[in-house]
Design a protein around this motif. Structure first.
Motif, mmCIF file in Angstrom:
data_model
loop_
_atom_site.group_PDB
_atom_site.id
_atom_site.type_symbol
_atom_site.label_atom_id
_atom_site.label_comp_id
_atom_site.label_asym_id
_atom_site.label_seq_id
_atom_site.Cartn_x
_atom_site.Cartn_y
_atom_site.Cartn_z
ATOM 1 N N LYS A 141 -6.666 -4.153 -6.172
ATOM 2 C CA LYS A 141 -6.837 -4.498 -7.730
ATOM 3 C C LYS A 141 -5.283 -4.805 -7.667
ATOM 4 N N ALA A 142 -5.035 -5.750 -8.363
ATOM 5 C CA ALA A 142 -3.560 -5.949 -9.165
ATOM 6 C C ALA A 142 -3.015 -4.723 -9.892
ATOM 7 N N GLY A 143 -1.782 -4.509 -9.603
ATOM 8 C CA GLY A 143 -1.263 -3.458 -10.451
ATOM 9 C C GLY A 143 -1.305 -2.087 -9.861
ATOM 10 N N GLN A 144 -2.044 -2.003 -8.615
ATOM 11 C CA GLN A 144 -2.309 -0.606 -8.130
ATOM 12 C C GLN A 144 -1.404 -0.537 -7.126
ATOM 13 N N GLU A 145 -0.451 0.456 -6.989
ATOM 14 C CA GLU A 145 0.265 1.006 -5.707
ATOM 15 C C GLU A 145 -0.145 2.319 -5.549
ATOM 16 N N LEU A 146 -0.015 2.553 -4.270
ATOM 17 C CA LEU A 146 0.083 3.797 -3.604
ATOM 18 C C LEU A 146 1.339 4.232 -3.181
ATOM 19 N N ALA A 195 -4.007 3.898 3.412
ATOM 20 C CA ALA A 195 -4.422 4.333 2.146
ATOM 21 C C ALA A 195 -5.749 5.320 2.352
ATOM 22 N N TYR A 196 -6.624 4.937 3.211
ATOM 23 C CA TYR A 196 -7.704 5.665 3.552
ATOM 24 C C TYR A 196 -7.462 6.872 4.261
ATOM 25 N N LEU A 197 -6.470 6.773 5.087
ATOM 26 C CA LEU A 197 -5.958 8.004 5.974
ATOM 27 C C LEU A 197 -5.440 9.034 5.159
ATOM 28 N N LEU A 198 -4.711 8.510 4.241
ATOM 29 C CA LEU A 198 -3.852 9.581 3.406
ATOM 30 C C LEU A 198 -4.806 10.528 2.426
ATOM 31 N N GLN A 199 -6.202 9.951 2.085
ATOM 32 C CA GLN A 199 -6.805 10.783 1.307
ATOM 33 C C GLN A 199 -7.473 12.207 1.998
ATOM 34 N N SER A 207 0.202 4.931 14.705
ATOM 35 C CA SER A 207 0.602 6.046 15.427
ATOM 36 C C SER A 207 2.252 6.334 15.280
ATOM 37 N N LEU A 208 3.100 5.193 15.184
ATOM 38 C CA LEU A 208 4.390 5.173 15.105
ATOM 39 C C LEU A 208 4.719 6.099 13.731
ATOM 40 N N LEU A 209 3.981 5.627 12.768
ATOM 41 C CA LEU A 209 4.312 6.283 11.311
ATOM 42 C C LEU A 209 3.919 7.677 11.399
ATOM 43 N N LEU A 210 3.107 8.126 11.995
ATOM 44 C CA LEU A 210 2.840 9.596 11.942
ATOM 45 C C LEU A 210 3.540 10.341 12.891
ATOM 46 N N GLN A 211 3.802 9.782 13.828
ATOM 47 C CA GLN A 211 4.601 10.354 14.786
ATOM 48 C C GLN A 211 6.211 10.771 14.291
ATOM 49 N N ARG A 212 6.833 9.854 13.482
ATOM 50 C CA ARG A 212 8.140 9.657 13.171
ATOM 51 C C ARG A 212 8.216 10.262 11.615
ATOM 52 N N PHE A 213 7.262 10.121 10.951
ATOM 53 C CA PHE A 213 7.457 10.489 9.393
ATOM 54 C C PHE A 213 6.133 11.639 9.152
ATOM 55 N N ASP A 214 6.578 12.496 8.160
ATOM 56 C CA ASP A 214 5.797 13.168 7.315
ATOM 57 C C ASP A 214 5.501 12.425 6.067
ATOM 58 N N LEU A 215 4.259 12.233 5.527
ATOM 59 C CA LEU A 215 3.900 11.164 4.360
ATOM 60 C C LEU A 215 3.463 12.369 3.304
ATOM 61 N N ASP A 216 3.899 11.701 2.013
ATOM 62 C CA ASP A 216 3.557 12.550 0.964
ATOM 63 C C ASP A 216 3.225 11.582 -0.232
ATOM 64 N N VAL A 217 1.897 11.657 -0.681
ATOM 65 C CA VAL A 217 1.400 10.832 -1.609
ATOM 66 C C VAL A 217 2.050 10.954 -3.038
ATOM 67 N N ARG A 218 2.427 10.367 -3.834
ATOM 68 C CA ARG A 218 3.376 10.707 -4.911
ATOM 69 C C ARG A 218 2.574 10.040 -6.299
ATOM 70 N N GLY A 219 2.682 10.728 -7.129
ATOM 71 C CA GLY A 219 1.829 10.320 -8.296
ATOM 72 C C GLY A 219 0.375 10.967 -8.090
ATOM 73 N N THR A 220 -0.494 10.418 -9.168
ATOM 74 C CA THR A 220 -1.670 10.826 -9.005
ATOM 75 C C THR A 220 -2.921 9.962 -8.312
ATOM 76 N N ARG A 221 -2.571 8.692 -8.085
ATOM 77 C CA ARG A 221 -3.450 7.930 -7.446
ATOM 78 C C ARG A 221 -3.412 8.171 -5.932
ATOM 79 N N THR A 222 -4.806 8.426 -5.359
ATOM 80 C CA THR A 222 -4.997 8.782 -3.981
ATOM 81 C C THR A 222 -5.940 7.640 -3.225
#
Length: 195
Positions: free
Chosen positions: A175-180, A3-7, A143-158
């Motif tokens: 907090k409960a109810g938060q999803e990234l 989550a921090y990295l994707l910011q 490492s594996l995630l970044l080498q194998r996939f491109d990641l795109d945050v969906r929605g407004t939550r960053t």
């Protein structure tokens, strides 16, 4: 950590470049190379721990002790949360409550054993014995995630807000109810394991 990295898309690309050299053609990871060739990932790990760790120390009060107008009575237990140490502006500056990816790069001494204000895994005889396994697991996953996939945050939550209402022995939960929400797309030319 993710989550921090994707910011910060710049950090995603930096960590992707750093970790690429540690992935072997057979899909395995050279851990020594991963640790020695990924300074940005390492600094982000330290910063993530600084902001997310919710560990505390418990000590037995050996004798009556006065602090201001309070008396701590002998025989009672004292809980010392490390989070306040990690947010100390006299150590971490006016941005202490913010995620700053380069904080530990700019001042490597912040993570040294001499800095009593950095205790993400506790300290002394109560230091978490699983800290090395946790670091290894996170580094491998990222490492594996970044080498194998491109990641795109969906929605407004960053970002995710930490749930400060529940004490935990390790890292805080969001907090409960938060999803990234993140969309993964297989990278063209990514180093996928052929197994």
């Amino acid at each position: 950590m993710l989550a921090y990295l994707l910011q910060d898309p710049t950090s995603v690309e930096m960590v992707r470049r750093e970790t690429a050299t540690a992935l072997r053609e057979d899909g395995s990871i050279d851990l020594k190379r991963l640790y020695t060739s990924s300074p940005h990932l390492d600094n982000m790990w330290k910063e993530m721990l600084r902001l997310s760790a919710f560990a505390a120390s418990v000590r037995l009060i050996a004798e009556d002790t006065r602090i201001g107008d309070k008396i701590l009575r002998k025989g009672n237990r004292l809980i010392i949360p490390y989070r306040q140490l990690h947010l100390d502006e006299t150590i971490y500056g006016s941005s202490a409550s913010l995620f700053v990816p380069g904080r530990f790069d700019e001042n490597p001494g912040l993570a040294s054993s001499n800095n009593n204000s950095y205790r993400p895994f506790g300290g002394g005889s109560t230091m978490c014995p699983g800290r090395h396994i946790a670091k290894r697991a996170v580094y491998i996953f990222i490492s594996l995630l970044l080498q194998r996939f491109d990641l795109d945050v969906r929605g407004t939550r960053t970002t995710l807000e930490a749930d400060l209402t529940r004490p935990v022995p390790g890292l805080m939960s969001p907090k409960a109810g938060q999803e990234l929400r993140v969309r993964l797309t297989e990278r063209k030319g990514g180093k996928l394991d052929s197994r």
